[in-house]
Design a protein around this motif. Structure first.
Motif, PDB file in Angstrom:
ATOM      1  N   ARG A 110       0.828  -1.203   0.000  1.00  0.00           N
ATOM      2  CA  ARG A 110       0.000   0.000   0.000  1.00  0.00           C
ATOM      3  C   ARG A 110       0.863   1.254   0.000  1.00  0.00           C
ATOM      4  N   ALA A 111       1.923   1.236   0.799  1.00  0.00           N
ATOM      5  CA  ALA A 111       2.794   2.410   0.886  1.00  0.00           C
ATOM      6  C   ALA A 111       3.387   2.761  -0.469  1.00  0.00           C
ATOM      7  N   GLY A 112       3.842   1.734  -1.196  1.00  0.00           N
ATOM      8  CA  GLY A 112       4.407   2.001  -2.515  1.00  0.00           C
ATOM      9  C   GLY A 112       3.393   2.604  -3.462  1.00  0.00           C
ATOM     10  N   VAL A 113       2.177   2.062  -3.437  1.00  0.00           N
ATOM     11  CA  VAL A 113       1.106   2.577  -4.311  1.00  0.00           C
ATOM     12  C   VAL A 113       0.760   4.012  -3.943  1.00  0.00           C
ATOM     13  N   GLU A 114       0.559   4.259  -2.652  1.00  0.00           N
ATOM     14  CA  GLU A 114       0.099   5.579  -2.225  1.00  0.00           C
ATOM     15  C   GLU A 114       1.158   6.668  -2.374  1.00  0.00           C
ATOM     16  N   VAL A 115       2.392   6.341  -2.071  1.00  0.00           N
ATOM     17  CA  VAL A 115       3.438   7.361  -2.192  1.00  0.00           C
ATOM     18  C   VAL A 115       3.578   7.788  -3.652  1.00  0.00           C
ATOM     19  N   HIS A 116       3.585   6.833  -4.549  1.00  0.00           N
ATOM     20  CA  HIS A 116       3.662   7.177  -5.974  1.00  0.00           C
ATOM     21  C   HIS A 116       2.426   7.958  -6.404  1.00  0.00           C
ATOM     22  N   ALA A 117       1.260   7.541  -5.915  1.00  0.00           N
ATOM     23  CA  ALA A 117       0.023   8.233  -6.256  1.00  0.00           C
ATOM     24  C   ALA A 117       0.038   9.673  -5.738  1.00  0.00           C
ATOM     25  N   ALA A 118       0.571   9.887  -4.541  1.00  0.00           N
ATOM     26  CA  ALA A 118       0.629  11.238  -3.970  1.00  0.00           C
ATOM     27  C   ALA A 118       1.509  12.141  -4.829  1.00  0.00           C
ATOM     28  N   ARG A 119       2.606  11.578  -5.302  1.00  0.00           N
ATOM     29  CA  ARG A 119       3.501  12.364  -6.165  1.00  0.00           C
ATOM     30  C   ARG A 119       2.780  12.756  -7.468  1.00  0.00           C
ATOM     31  N   LEU A 120       2.100  11.805  -8.063  1.00  0.00           N
ATOM     32  CA  LEU A 120       1.352  12.102  -9.293  1.00  0.00           C
ATOM     33  C   LEU A 120       0.206  13.072  -9.017  1.00  0.00           C
ATOM     34  N   ALA A 121      -0.454  12.888  -7.866  1.00  0.00           N
ATOM     35  CA  ALA A 121      -1.593  13.741  -7.524  1.00  0.00           C
ATOM     36  C   ALA A 121      -1.179  15.203  -7.431  1.00  0.00           C
ATOM     37  N   ALA A 122       0.019  15.456  -6.896  1.00  0.00           N
ATOM     38  CA  ALA A 122       0.489  16.840  -6.776  1.00  0.00           C
ATOM     39  C   ALA A 122       0.659  17.488  -8.148  1.00  0.00           C
ATOM     40  N   HIS A 123       0.930  16.689  -9.163  1.00  0.00           N
ATOM     41  CA  HIS A 123       1.079  17.224 -10.514  1.00  0.00           C
ATOM     42  C   HIS A 123      -0.258  17.306 -11.259  1.00  0.00           C
ATOM     43  N   ARG A 124      -1.166  16.400 -10.942  1.00  0.00           N
ATOM     44  CA  ARG A 124      -2.366  16.238 -11.764  1.00  0.00           C
ATOM     45  C   ARG A 124      -3.653  16.704 -11.103  1.00  0.00           C
ATOM     46  N   ARG A 125      -3.623  17.066  -9.820  1.00  0.00           N
ATOM     47  CA  ARG A 125      -4.862  17.399  -9.113  1.00  0.00           C
ATOM     48  C   ARG A 125      -5.590  18.546  -9.777  1.00  0.00           C
ATOM     49  N   THR A 126      -6.908  18.435  -9.724  1.00  0.00           N
ATOM     50  CA  THR A 126      -7.784  19.470 -10.247  1.00  0.00           C
ATOM     51  C   THR A 126      -8.387  20.233  -9.076  1.00  0.00           C
ATOM     52  N   ASP A 127      -9.117  21.288  -9.388  1.00  0.00           N
ATOM     53  CA  ASP A 127      -9.810  22.025  -8.326  1.00  0.00           C
ATOM     54  C   ASP A 127     -10.787  21.105  -7.596  1.00  0.00           C
ATOM     55  N   GLU A 128     -11.425  20.209  -8.352  1.00  0.00           N
ATOM     56  CA  GLU A 128     -12.366  19.274  -7.735  1.00  0.00           C
ATOM     57  C   GLU A 128     -11.643  18.316  -6.795  1.00  0.00           C
ATOM     58  N   ASP A 129     -10.444  17.885  -7.182  1.00  0.00           N
ATOM     59  CA  ASP A 129      -9.670  16.994  -6.318  1.00  0.00           C
ATOM     60  C   ASP A 129      -9.278  17.696  -5.013  1.00  0.00           C
ATOM     61  N   ILE A 130      -8.870  18.960  -5.131  1.00  0.00           N
ATOM     62  CA  ILE A 130      -8.473  19.709  -3.934  1.00  0.00           C
ATOM     63  C   ILE A 130      -9.663  19.860  -2.988  1.00  0.00           C
ATOM     64  N   ALA A 131     -10.817  20.160  -3.560  1.00  0.00           N
ATOM     65  CA  ALA A 131     -12.017  20.284  -2.732  1.00  0.00           C
ATOM     66  C   ALA A 131     -12.352  18.952  -2.072  1.00  0.00           C
ATOM     67  N   ALA A 132     -12.191  17.854  -2.814  1.00  0.00           N
ATOM     68  CA  ALA A 132     -12.477  16.534  -2.259  1.00  0.00           C
ATOM     69  C   ALA A 132     -11.506  16.181  -1.142  1.00  0.00           C
ATOM     70  N   LEU A 133     -10.245  16.576  -1.284  1.00  0.00           N
ATOM     71  CA  LEU A 133      -9.253  16.331  -0.231  1.00  0.00           C
ATOM     72  C   LEU A 133      -9.620  17.051   1.060  1.00  0.00           C
ATOM     73  N   HIS A 134      -9.982  18.325   0.926  1.00  0.00           N
ATOM     74  CA  HIS A 134     -10.346  19.095   2.123  1.00  0.00           C
ATOM     75  C   HIS A 134     -11.624  18.540   2.759  1.00  0.00           C
ATOM     76  N   ALA A 135     -12.556  18.094   1.919  1.00  0.00           N
ATOM     77  CA  ALA A 135     -13.793  17.511   2.450  1.00  0.00           C
ATOM     78  C   ALA A 135     -13.498  16.190   3.164  1.00  0.00           C
ATOM     79  N   ALA A 136     -12.597  15.390   2.600  1.00  0.00           N
ATOM     80  CA  ALA A 136     -12.247  14.110   3.220  1.00  0.00           C
ATOM     81  C   ALA A 136     -11.504  14.331   4.528  1.00  0.00           C
ATOM     82  N   LEU A 137     -10.668  15.372   4.582  1.00  0.00           N
ATOM     83  CA  LEU A 137      -9.950  15.687   5.816  1.00  0.00           C
ATOM     84  C   LEU A 137     -10.936  16.115   6.900  1.00  0.00           C
ATOM     85  N   ALA A 138     -11.912  16.936   6.511  1.00  0.00           N
ATOM     86  CA  ALA A 138     -12.932  17.366   7.474  1.00  0.00           C
ATOM     87  C   ALA A 138     -13.757  16.180   7.955  1.00  0.00           C
ATOM     88  N   ALA A 139     -14.069  15.258   7.062  1.00  0.00           N
ATOM     89  CA  ALA A 139     -14.843  14.071   7.437  1.00  0.00           C
ATOM     90  C   ALA A 139     -14.046  13.182   8.385  1.00  0.00           C
TER      91      ALA A 139
END
Length: 231
Positions: A99-128
């Protein structure tokens, strides 16, 4: 070998089990062609539709394979050990390492590819996740996994998202059990909040190195600094 009529329920499962037993005992070796549906239905005392569904179940387990216009042939004497089955038997620590390998790579890609909708979803998930800290361990684990799923999905890679989804049942069961065993949240109900906030912010800021580093540190030890899971 039992060759009598099957009991009325559940017919498909019983038919599949009976056919599987005949394959396992060598009645039909690898490469052999199975009798036709009509013959099997008569032998098992069920309808052809039940036989057809049973054969589909065996095909899904890798035991038989239909050949167009030729029939159904035996391809293995034991079910194929597929990835989901292996995961269900795996230790949560083993799953965490992958899981760590998958998520760390995904986090790196997410920082390059995130959209406004993704950022909003992240903040909503953190609040949840923070809101779930007021609930029981199962609710907190569900919210924690949901946050991580949003990070992975922000990478916009269907393979990474699919892999993470496969891990979820094992992760959930293992983490709920570990939290109950350690009582970690009795001392810190919102365990790992600062790290999760840092990941969300790094992804939102487009800082791939920081997002990967924070997540790697959080996941490097599933039992935390004192033998306890990190969320």
């Amino acid at each position: 070998m039992d060759t009598g009529p099957l009991r009325p329920s559940p017919l498909v499962e019983q038919a599949a089990a009976r056919l599987r037993a005949r394959i396992a005992d060598g009645t039909w070796p690898v490469g052999a062609k199975l009798p036709g549906e009509t013959t099997l239905a008569k032998e098992l005392g069920v309808g052809r539709s039940t036989v057809r569904e049973a054969l589909r179940a065996l095909a899904g387990a890798g035991l038989v394979r239909p050949r167009q216009g030729a029939g159904v042939f035996v391809t293995a004497t034991a079910p194929v050990d597929d990835f989901p089955a292996r995961l269900r038997r795996a230790a949560v620590t083993d799953v965490y390492e992958v899981r760590a390998g998958v998520e760390v790579h995904a986090a790196r890609l997410a920082a390059h590819r995130r959209t406004d909708e993704d950022i909003a979803a992240l903040h909503a998930a953190l609040a949840a996740r923070r809101a779930a800290a007021e609930g029981d361990d199962a609710a907190f684990v569900d919210a924690d996994i949901a946050f991580h799923a949003v990070v992975v999905d922000a990478a916009h890679n269907v393979v990474l998202s699919g892999l993470f989804a496969q891990f979820v049942p094992v992760l959930r069961k293992g983490l709920v059990e570990l939290l109950a065993l350690t009582g970690l949240r009795a001392r810190d109900p919102n365990h790992g909040d600062a790290a999760h906030e840092a990941v969300a912010q790094a992804v939102a800021d487009g800082d791939a190195d920081l997002a990967a580093a924070v997540l790697a540190k959080e996941l490097q030890d599933p039992f935390g600094q004192a033998g306890q899971p990190e969320g």
